[in-house]
Write a protein that holds these residues in place. Structure first.
Motif, PDB file in Angstrom:
ATOM      1  N   GLU A  89       1.193  -1.075  -0.067  1.00 50.31           N
ATOM      2  CA  GLU A  89       0.104   0.284  -0.298  1.00 50.31           C
ATOM      3  C   GLU A  89       0.563   0.871   0.477  1.00 50.31           C
ATOM      4  OE1 GLU A  89      -2.874   0.077   2.633  1.00 50.31           O
ATOM      5  OE2 GLU A  89      -4.063  -1.865   2.108  1.00 50.31           O
ATOM      6  N   ILE A  90       2.095   1.204   0.633  1.00 53.60           N
ATOM      7  CA  ILE A  90       2.539   2.630   1.021  1.00 53.60           C
ATOM      8  C   ILE A  90       3.246   2.985  -1.043  1.00 53.60           C
ATOM      9  CG2 ILE A  90       5.095   3.306   0.750  1.00 53.60           C
ATOM     10  CD1 ILE A  90       4.982   1.496   3.966  1.00 53.60           C
ATOM     11  N   ALA A  91       3.321   1.473  -0.909  1.00 49.94           N
ATOM     12  CA  ALA A  91       3.929   1.298  -2.777  1.00 49.94           C
ATOM     13  C   ALA A  91       3.209   2.149  -3.530  1.00 49.94           C
ATOM     14  CB  ALA A  91       4.891   0.778  -3.184  1.00 49.94           C
ATOM     15  N   GLY A  92       2.105   1.451  -3.549  1.00 54.80           N
ATOM     16  CA  GLY A  92       1.380   2.143  -4.463  1.00 54.80           C
ATOM     17  C   GLY A  92       0.522   3.887  -4.037  1.00 54.80           C
ATOM     18  N   ALA A  93       0.919   4.286  -2.419  1.00 56.91           N
ATOM     19  CA  ALA A  93       0.742   5.608  -2.567  1.00 56.91           C
ATOM     20  C   ALA A  93       1.587   6.004  -2.690  1.00 56.91           C
ATOM     21  CB  ALA A  93       0.693   5.987  -0.692  1.00 56.91           C
ATOM     22  N   TYR A  94       2.689   5.643  -3.210  1.00 60.73           N
ATOM     23  CA  TYR A  94       3.614   6.830  -3.985  1.00 60.73           C
ATOM     24  C   TYR A  94       3.937   6.443  -5.534  1.00 60.73           C
ATOM     25  CZ  TYR A  94       5.035   8.627   0.723  1.00 60.73           C
ATOM     26  OH  TYR A  94       4.524   9.184   1.659  1.00 60.73           O
ATOM     27  N   LYS A  95       2.949   5.439  -6.336  1.00 60.68           N
ATOM     28  CA  LYS A  95       3.301   5.411  -7.536  1.00 60.68           C
ATOM     29  C   LYS A  95       4.462   4.702  -7.275  1.00 60.68           C
ATOM     30  CE  LYS A  95       0.009   8.407  -8.873  1.00 60.68           C
ATOM     31  NZ  LYS A  95      -0.897   8.881  -7.956  1.00 60.68           N
ATOM     32  N   ILE A  96       5.256   3.646  -6.955  1.00 58.84           N
ATOM     33  CA  ILE A  96       6.224   3.224  -7.320  1.00 58.84           C
ATOM     34  C   ILE A  96       6.212   1.547  -7.708  1.00 58.84           C
ATOM     35  CG2 ILE A  96       8.110   1.949  -5.707  1.00 58.84           C
ATOM     36  CD1 ILE A  96       8.579   4.633  -5.693  1.00 58.84           C
ATOM     37  N   PRO A  97       6.266   1.498  -8.592  1.00 59.66           N
ATOM     38  CA  PRO A  97       6.069   0.234  -9.156  1.00 59.66           C
ATOM     39  C   PRO A  97       6.626  -0.845  -9.090  1.00 59.66           C
ATOM     40  CG  PRO A  97       7.426   1.500 -11.510  1.00 59.66           C
ATOM     41  CD  PRO A  97       7.297   1.800  -9.717  1.00 59.66           C
ATOM     42  N   ILE A  98       5.278  -1.973  -8.631  1.00 58.98           N
ATOM     43  CA  ILE A  98       5.063  -2.857  -8.246  1.00 58.98           C
ATOM     44  C   ILE A  98       5.895  -4.662  -9.101  1.00 58.98           C
ATOM     45  CG2 ILE A  98       4.908  -4.855  -6.455  1.00 58.98           C
ATOM     46  CD1 ILE A  98       3.160  -2.431  -5.808  1.00 58.98           C
ATOM     47  N   TYR A  99       7.127  -5.346  -9.220  1.00 58.62           N
ATOM     48  CA  TYR A  99       7.094  -6.147  -9.334  1.00 58.62           C
ATOM     49  C   TYR A  99       7.242  -7.545  -8.621  1.00 58.62           C
ATOM     50  CZ  TYR A  99       9.211  -3.851 -13.401  1.00 58.62           C
ATOM     51  OH  TYR A  99       9.546  -2.500 -14.071  1.00 58.62           O
ATOM     52  N   CYS A 100       5.920  -8.099  -8.814  1.00 64.32           N
ATOM     53  CA  CYS A 100       5.783  -9.793  -8.247  1.00 64.32           C
ATOM     54  C   CYS A 100       6.529 -10.746  -8.311  1.00 64.32           C
ATOM     55  CB  CYS A 100       3.509  -9.808  -7.516  1.00 64.32           C
ATOM     56  SG  CYS A 100       3.167  -8.335  -7.058  1.00 64.32           S
ATOM     57  N   VAL A 101       6.796 -12.014  -8.110  1.00 66.69           N
ATOM     58  CA  VAL A 101       7.087 -13.171  -8.272  1.00 66.69           C
ATOM     59  C   VAL A 101       7.147 -13.798  -7.155  1.00 66.69           C
ATOM     60  CG1 VAL A 101       9.547 -14.207  -7.403  1.00 66.69           C
ATOM     61  CG2 VAL A 101      10.124 -11.612  -7.828  1.00 66.69           C
ATOM     62  N   ILE A 102       5.780 -14.513  -7.469  1.00 71.67           N
ATOM     63  CA  ILE A 102       4.996 -15.711  -7.498  1.00 71.67           C
ATOM     64  C   ILE A 102       5.711 -17.087  -7.100  1.00 71.67           C
ATOM     65  CG2 ILE A 102       2.821 -16.987  -7.107  1.00 71.67           C
ATOM     66  CD1 ILE A 102       2.153 -14.531  -8.707  1.00 71.67           C
ATOM     67  N   LEU A 103       5.901 -17.161  -5.290  1.00 72.59           N
ATOM     68  CA  LEU A 103       6.875 -18.275  -5.462  1.00 72.59           C
ATOM     69  C   LEU A 103       5.854 -19.674  -5.498  1.00 72.59           C
ATOM     70  CD1 LEU A 103       9.604 -16.744  -2.610  1.00 72.59           C
ATOM     71  CD2 LEU A 103       9.619 -17.560  -4.979  1.00 72.59           C
ATOM     72  N   ASP A 104       4.824 -19.474  -4.752  1.00 70.82           N
ATOM     73  CA  ASP A 104       3.451 -20.646  -4.642  1.00 70.82           C
ATOM     74  C   ASP A 104       2.871 -20.396  -5.761  1.00 70.82           C
ATOM     75  OD1 ASP A 104       4.889 -21.676  -2.282  1.00 70.82           O
ATOM     76  OD2 ASP A 104       3.544 -20.653  -1.202  1.00 70.82           O
ATOM     77  N   HIS A 105       2.184 -22.043  -5.840  1.00 73.11           N
ATOM     78  CA  HIS A 105       0.723 -21.793  -6.667  1.00 73.11           C
ATOM     79  C   HIS A 105      -0.554 -21.727  -5.418  1.00 73.11           C
ATOM     80  CE1 HIS A 105      -2.430 -23.155 -10.104  1.00 73.11           C
ATOM     81  NE2 HIS A 105      -2.929 -23.548  -9.595  1.00 73.11           N
ATOM     82  N   ILE A 106      -1.287 -20.583  -6.401  1.00 72.74           N
ATOM     83  CA  ILE A 106      -2.156 -19.849  -5.307  1.00 72.74           C
ATOM     84  C   ILE A 106      -3.412 -19.680  -5.862  1.00 72.74           C
ATOM     85  CG2 ILE A 106      -3.535 -17.901  -4.021  1.00 72.74           C
ATOM     86  CD1 ILE A 106       0.592 -17.310  -3.325  1.00 72.74           C
ATOM     87  N   GLU A 107      -4.707 -20.237  -5.155  1.00 75.90           N
ATOM     88  CA  GLU A 107      -6.132 -19.786  -5.995  1.00 75.90           C
ATOM     89  C   GLU A 107      -6.953 -19.431  -4.815  1.00 75.90           C
ATOM     90  OE1 GLU A 107      -7.350 -20.961  -9.231  1.00 75.90           O
ATOM     91  OE2 GLU A 107      -5.752 -22.837  -9.483  1.00 75.90           O
ATOM     92  N   ALA A 108      -7.372 -18.418  -6.124  1.00 77.47           N
ATOM     93  CA  ALA A 108      -8.349 -17.835  -5.321  1.00 77.47           C
ATOM     94  C   ALA A 108      -9.215 -18.398  -4.179  1.00 77.47           C
ATOM     95  CB  ALA A 108      -9.799 -16.626  -6.156  1.00 77.47           C
TER      96      ALA A 108
END
Length: 412
Positions: A89-108
């Motif tokens: 949320e801090i990154a979003g507030a300051y418009k800092i790009p986010i790169y996500c590295v997903i380490l697990d298989h995740i289902e909603a």
């Protein structure tokens, strides 16, 4: 306990902020060391104990980062408020790009309700998905490529038909039975997927591999592809048809849309399709992101053979004005109609029991909806961002629902 990945963080100049769940320090540390050894400037909470100073340092270094590299694991979604979520949320507030590295298989469907919306948000970011058995060295290389630092060994020349576009337009990753296309980086046009890479078959197209490629006009899937991620061709504005080679035993094309070979699963609709669309009878499931970005659709007819509409199926279909949900559906899934700003009417059948998080989020044109007797649960953000009158047989509390701002609840 203070973290030490085995190297000192960069304190000045350009750097990337590492965001991770403390329980995953061991898993993240190996990748971080590989990135550091490859010359990627990193900052992480080296030697800091949690407290006010930790919070101050975290916020300051996120604000100064070129981007945030956020490591995503299943465990972090089982905390109602995690440090990673705060950093996100801090990154979003300051418009800092986010790169996500997903380490697990995740289902909603396996996550608690309070984490569903966040996971769906993460899926739409620039993601790198670790493949089972993948080395930290290889994963590090793909992260570097995603953030634009250095090169990897994944982009190689492959042997493909003469009709194919430049095969260097594809980014590959090894899997047990061949290669997966993780990203398309070409200019578009009529693209033929390569059959092989380095003598091994290309067997999978990853989720969102072509997402947002507005230059793409058509795509042909080879005989060898046996696995498709969540709509790899989502939000490609000029994509008019998805074709499948006749020899493919698992997939087929009907009127330019992608289906499972037996016709039971509707996988992807090309985004350039416009007007009214009729899903053929016999389809049982509409898959994740199937109509993602189909902004020219005005209506969709769903047959009673469909028993499941998966999350984000109609994400951002801004031209969609009305839809009738068949009486074969028992649950309106997470973010199914999120961002459908043109939607003015929806009929919920008396078979639906649950309306999940963000199901109609941001449907700003939807001003009224009637809840049938069959519904027993509504998640809090189901109508988030709507100015809407909801007419129901019971008070909102009966459904475990707290109306958001703009929602007027009427019992009738």
């Amino acid at each position: 306990m203070a973290t030490d990945f085995g190297f000192r963080p960069v304190e000045s100049g350009e750097y990337y902020f590492i965001s991770y769940n403390t329980e995953d320090t061991g898993r993240v540390g190996g990748v971080a060391r590989q990135l550091n050894s490859a010359g990627v400037p990193l900052w992480y909470d080296y030697g800091l104990e949690y407290g006010k100073e930790w919070q101050r340092q975290i916020a300051r270094h996120i604000r100064g980062a070129k981007a945030v590299i956020m490591f995503v694991t299943r465990g972090m979604f089982f905390k109602e408020r995690s440090y990673v979520h705060e950093e996100y949320e801090i990154a979003g507030a300051y418009k800092i790009p986010i790169y996500c590295v997903i380490l697990d298989h995740i289902e909603a469907g396996e996550l608690p309700d309070y984490s569903i919306s966040w996971w769906l948000e993460i899926r739409r970011l620039h993601n790198v998905q670790q493949v089972s058995g993948e080395s930290t060295e290889n994963l590090s290389g793909r992260i570097r490529q995603a953030i634009g630092i250095g090169s990897t060994s994944q982009r190689r020349t492959v042997s493909t038909p003469a009709s194919a576009v430049n095969t260097n337009d594809f980014v590959y990753n090894p899997v047990d039975d061949g290669y997966v296309i993780t990203k398309y980086v070409g200019k578009g046009g009529a693209v033929v997927l390569p059959k092989e890479h380095g003598g091994e078959p290309v067997v999978k197209v990853g989720s969102g591999a072509f997402k947002g490629c507005n230059g793409l006009t058509s795509v042909t899937i080879s005989d060898y592809v046996t696995n498709m991620g969540c709509n790899p061709f989502a939000d490609c504005a000029n994509l008019s048809k998805i074709e499948v080679s006749r020899g493919n035993k698992l997939y087929k094309s009907l009127s330019g849309a992608l289906f499972s070979r037996d016709g039971a699963v509707f996988i992807a609709c090309p985004a350039k399709v416009s007007g009214d669309y009729v899903i053929p009878y016999g389809v049982i499931r509409i898959d994740y992101n199937a109509f993602d970005g189909c902004t020219n659709l005005t209506s969709v007819t769903i047959p009673n053979s469909v028993t499941e509409i998966r999350s984000e199926a109609f994400w951002n279909c801004t031209g969609l004005t009305s839809i009738t949900i068949p009486n074969s559906i028992t649950e309106i899934r997470y973010s199914v109609f999120e961002g459908c700003t043109g939607l003015t009417s929806v009929a919920i059948p008396n078979t639906v029991r649950k309306i999940r998080s963000s199901a109609f989020k941001g449907c700003t044109g939807l001003t009224s909806v009637t809840i049938p007797d069959s519904v027993t649960g509504i998640d809090d953000t189901a109508f988030y961002g709507c100015t809407i009158t909801v007419t129901a047989p019971h008070e909102a509390s009966y459904y475990g629902y707290t109306p958001n701002k703009g929602v007027t609840w009427v019992v009738k």
